[in-house]
Design a protein around this motif. Structure first.
Motif, PDB file in Angstrom:
ATOM      1  N   ILE A 127       3.933 -20.509  21.233  1.00 17.59           N
ATOM      2  CA  ILE A 127       2.644 -20.593  20.526  1.00 17.59           C
ATOM      3  C   ILE A 127       2.813 -20.000  19.143  1.00 17.59           C
ATOM      4  O   ILE A 127       3.799 -19.315  18.851  1.00 17.59           O
ATOM      5  CB  ILE A 127       1.526 -19.835  21.286  1.00 17.59           C
ATOM      6  N   GLN A 128       1.839 -20.249  18.307  1.00 20.65           N
ATOM      7  CA  GLN A 128       1.790 -19.650  16.979  1.00 20.65           C
ATOM      8  C   GLN A 128       0.474 -18.869  16.856  1.00 20.65           C
ATOM      9  O   GLN A 128      -0.537 -19.256  17.448  1.00 20.65           O
ATOM     10  CB  GLN A 128       1.876 -20.728  15.886  1.00 20.65           C
ATOM     11  N   LEU A 129       0.517 -17.750  16.152  1.00 22.46           N
ATOM     12  CA  LEU A 129      -0.695 -16.968  15.878  1.00 22.46           C
ATOM     13  C   LEU A 129      -0.576 -16.444  14.458  1.00 22.46           C
ATOM     14  O   LEU A 129       0.305 -15.636  14.154  1.00 22.46           O
ATOM     15  CB  LEU A 129      -0.811 -15.787  16.860  1.00 22.46           C
ATOM     16  N   SER A 173      13.526 -21.193  15.114  1.00 21.54           N
ATOM     17  CA  SER A 173      12.630 -21.541  14.002  1.00 21.54           C
ATOM     18  C   SER A 173      13.311 -21.119  12.708  1.00 21.54           C
ATOM     19  O   SER A 173      14.257 -20.332  12.726  1.00 21.54           O
ATOM     20  CB  SER A 173      11.318 -20.765  14.173  1.00 21.54           C
ATOM     21  N   LEU A 174      12.780 -21.585  11.580  1.00 23.70           N
ATOM     22  CA  LEU A 174      13.216 -21.013  10.289  1.00 23.70           C
ATOM     23  C   LEU A 174      13.007 -19.498  10.326  1.00 23.70           C
ATOM     24  O   LEU A 174      13.759 -18.724   9.748  1.00 23.70           O
ATOM     25  CB  LEU A 174      12.383 -21.596   9.150  1.00 23.70           C
ATOM     26  N   THR A 175      11.981 -19.102  11.088  1.00 27.61           N
ATOM     27  CA  THR A 175      11.679 -17.667  11.149  1.00 27.61           C
ATOM     28  C   THR A 175      12.655 -16.922  12.048  1.00 27.61           C
ATOM     29  O   THR A 175      12.542 -15.716  12.234  1.00 27.61           O
ATOM     30  CB  THR A 175      10.227 -17.432  11.633  1.00 27.61           C
ATOM     31  N   ALA A 219      11.457 -14.537   7.090  1.00 23.38           N
ATOM     32  CA  ALA A 219      10.082 -14.187   7.473  1.00 23.38           C
ATOM     33  C   ALA A 219       9.072 -14.829   6.532  1.00 23.38           C
ATOM     34  O   ALA A 219       9.359 -15.104   5.371  1.00 23.38           O
ATOM     35  CB  ALA A 219       9.906 -12.675   7.431  1.00 23.38           C
ATOM     36  N   ARG A 220       7.906 -15.110   7.132  1.00 23.71           N
ATOM     37  CA  ARG A 220       6.787 -15.575   6.303  1.00 23.71           C
ATOM     38  C   ARG A 220       5.614 -14.670   6.630  1.00 23.71           C
ATOM     39  O   ARG A 220       5.446 -14.272   7.802  1.00 23.71           O
ATOM     40  CB  ARG A 220       6.437 -17.023   6.670  1.00 23.71           C
ATOM     41  N   ALA A 221       4.817 -14.335   5.660  1.00 28.08           N
ATOM     42  CA  ALA A 221       3.670 -13.446   5.906  1.00 28.08           C
ATOM     43  C   ALA A 221       2.698 -14.105   6.890  1.00 28.08           C
ATOM     44  O   ALA A 221       2.567 -15.323   6.933  1.00 28.08           O
ATOM     45  CB  ALA A 221       2.969 -13.142   4.591  1.00 28.08           C
ATOM     46  N   GLY A 275      16.913 -24.641  15.320  1.00 27.25           N
ATOM     47  CA  GLY A 275      15.886 -24.049  14.467  1.00 27.25           C
ATOM     48  C   GLY A 275      15.147 -25.149  13.720  1.00 27.25           C
ATOM     49  O   GLY A 275      15.622 -25.619  12.677  1.00 27.25           O
ATOM     50  N   PRO A 276      14.003 -25.591  14.232  1.00 26.68           N
ATOM     51  CA  PRO A 276      13.257 -26.640  13.532  1.00 26.68           C
ATOM     52  C   PRO A 276      12.693 -26.100  12.216  1.00 26.68           C
ATOM     53  O   PRO A 276      12.293 -24.931  12.150  1.00 26.68           O
ATOM     54  CB  PRO A 276      12.117 -26.993  14.496  1.00 26.68           C
ATOM     55  N   GLY A 277      12.636 -26.946  11.237  1.00 32.18           N
ATOM     56  CA  GLY A 277      11.933 -26.587   9.997  1.00 32.18           C
ATOM     57  C   GLY A 277      10.445 -26.839  10.148  1.00 32.18           C
ATOM     58  O   GLY A 277       9.891 -26.757  11.247  1.00 32.18           O
ATOM     59  N   ASP A 323       1.073 -30.645  16.312  1.00 34.49           N
ATOM     60  CA  ASP A 323      -0.304 -30.142  16.444  1.00 34.49           C
ATOM     61  C   ASP A 323      -0.379 -28.686  15.984  1.00 34.49           C
ATOM     62  O   ASP A 323      -1.340 -28.254  15.353  1.00 34.49           O
ATOM     63  CB  ASP A 323      -0.765 -30.231  17.911  1.00 34.49           C
ATOM     64  N   MET A 324       0.686 -27.905  16.330  1.00 36.39           N
ATOM     65  CA  MET A 324       0.681 -26.469  16.002  1.00 36.39           C
ATOM     66  C   MET A 324       0.597 -26.263  14.487  1.00 36.39           C
ATOM     67  O   MET A 324       0.078 -25.260  14.007  1.00 36.39           O
ATOM     68  CB  MET A 324       1.941 -25.801  16.561  1.00 36.39           C
ATOM     69  N   ASN A 325       1.129 -27.230  13.738  1.00 31.47           N
ATOM     70  CA  ASN A 325       1.168 -27.076  12.285  1.00 31.47           C
ATOM     71  C   ASN A 325       0.107 -27.886  11.547  1.00 31.47           C
ATOM     72  O   ASN A 325       0.090 -27.916  10.312  1.00 31.47           O
ATOM     73  CB  ASN A 325       2.556 -27.473  11.755  1.00 31.47           C
ATOM     74  N   GLN A 326      -0.776 -28.539  12.315  1.00 32.83           N
ATOM     75  CA  GLN A 326      -1.723 -29.451  11.659  1.00 32.83           C
ATOM     76  C   GLN A 326      -2.569 -28.733  10.598  1.00 32.83           C
ATOM     77  O   GLN A 326      -2.819 -29.273   9.524  1.00 32.83           O
ATOM     78  CB  GLN A 326      -2.638 -30.108  12.691  1.00 32.83           C
TER      79      GLN A 326
HETATM   80  C1  GCO Z   1       4.135 -21.263  10.167  1.00 30.90           C
HETATM   81  C2  GCO Z   1       4.705 -22.402  10.981  1.00 30.90           C
HETATM   82  C3  GCO Z   1       6.186 -22.193  11.201  1.00 30.90           C
HETATM   83  C4  GCO Z   1       6.802 -23.477  11.735  1.00 30.90           C
HETATM   84  C5  GCO Z   1       8.232 -23.355  12.150  1.00 30.90           C
HETATM   85  C6  GCO Z   1       9.132 -23.206  10.965  1.00 30.90           C
HETATM   86  O1  GCO Z   1       2.998 -20.854  10.424  1.00 30.90           O
HETATM   87  O2  GCO Z   1       4.848 -20.825   9.249  1.00 30.90           O
HETATM   88  O3  GCO Z   1       4.032 -22.539  12.220  1.00 30.90           O
HETATM   89  O4  GCO Z   1       6.358 -21.123  12.082  1.00 30.90           O
HETATM   90  O5  GCO Z   1       6.099 -23.914  12.856  1.00 30.90           O
HETATM   91  O6  GCO Z   1       8.422 -22.313  13.047  1.00 30.90           O
HETATM   92  O7  GCO Z   1      10.469 -23.173  11.438  1.00 30.90           O
END
Ligand code: GCO
Length: 255
Positions: free
Chosen positions: A97-99, A146-148, A152-154, A188-190, A195-198
């Motif tokens: 999941i993503q949060l 993941s790329l993460t 890291a991304r904020a 590691g998908p980019g 749906d998670m990224n919509q």
């Molecule tokens: C986000 C995205 C990323 C991508 C993916 C990148 O909020 O930055 O959800 O996490 O889904 O993981 O590799």
């Protein structure tokens, strides 16, 4: 049984979180390479619909309905597969999941939940699979990072930490299981169109950032993970271990 390096006929793949999204796309690709698929999801209706679509396409699809954080359900699912004579040759730990929330606003329970779903589940399900792969002297584990896993991304700290852990769990699996003929690797998908990224796709500023930051100047499509998945699931990768293959349009490779 296999006549070519990438032929998965005679092999069975369990793909977690494969009712939809990246998991479903990878499962479809593994099926098209000849694998029988054990589809997994926590929602029985969505899982059955996904399995029906696989069967309609002529693929062998089994259903393992469990929540990846429910250890008892995981054990029971593997016992059902054992009883049915279904051996998991290939495990794709995809569920996640993503949060998106700044850490100063993030509840500890939410932190724990993301780590439980995105990281600990890969250990628990990997352990169940490896206990059965080791006596057979072969197996493939593909963890989805993941790329993460590397950058890291904020606002996505727990996801980042979990995906970094996925990279190191993959190496830990290699350290303990490679001698038993098991290859553990990661993908590691980019930034993929899921749906998670919509919400990100629909955000013009973020969409522009992804297209500008990615050398390929576009989002990835879920089916673009299939090549790496089939490679890591097949004999073509029998001497590849502990690696993470980024399918990211070049994003991590370029400043
Ligand atoms: C986000 C995205 C990323 C991508 C993916 C990148 O909020 O930055 O959800 O996490 O889904 O993981 O590799």
């Amino acid at each position: 049984m296999s006549t070519t390096l990438f032929d998965l006929r005679g092999r069975t793949a369990l793909v977690t979180g494969s009712s939809r999204g990246l998991g479903n796309a990878m499962a479809r690709g593994l099926a098209e390479a000849g694998a029988a698929i054990v589809l997994n999801g926590a929602d029985p209706g969505r899982l059955s619909a996904a399995a029906a679509a696989f069967r309609d396409a002529g693929h062998t699809a089994h259903e393992a309905c469990f929540d990846v954080t429910d250890e008892a359900a995981i054990a029971a699912a593997f016992e059902r597969l054992d009883a049915a004579g279904i051996a998991v040759d290939i495990l794709v730990n995809n569920a996640g999941i993503q949060l998106r929330r700044p850490m100063v606003e993030l509840a500890t329970d939410d932190w724990r939940r993301v780590l439980e779903i995105n990281l600990t589940s890969a250990f628990v399900i990997g352990r169940e699979a490896a206990r059965r792969m080791i006596p057979r002297g072969r197996g493939k584990v593909i963890n989805i990072g993941s790329l993460t896993s590397d950058a890291a991304r904020a606002t996505v700290a727990p996801y980042t930490v979990a995906k970094g852990g996925i990279k190191m769990l993959t190496r830990a699996m290699t350290a303990e299981w490679a001698e038993h003929g098991i290859q553990a690797n990661a993908i590691g998908p980019g930034y993929m169109l899921t749906d998670m990224n919509q919400a990100l796709v629909d955000n013009p500023a973020f969409d522009a950032w992804v297209k500008g930051r990615t050398p390929s100047r576009r989002w990835g499509r879920p089916e673009e993970l299939v090549g790496a998945a089939v490679f890591l699931a097949s004999a073509a990768s029998d001497y590849v271990n502990g690696q993470i293959i980024y399918v990211d349009g070049g994003m991590l490779a370029v400043l």
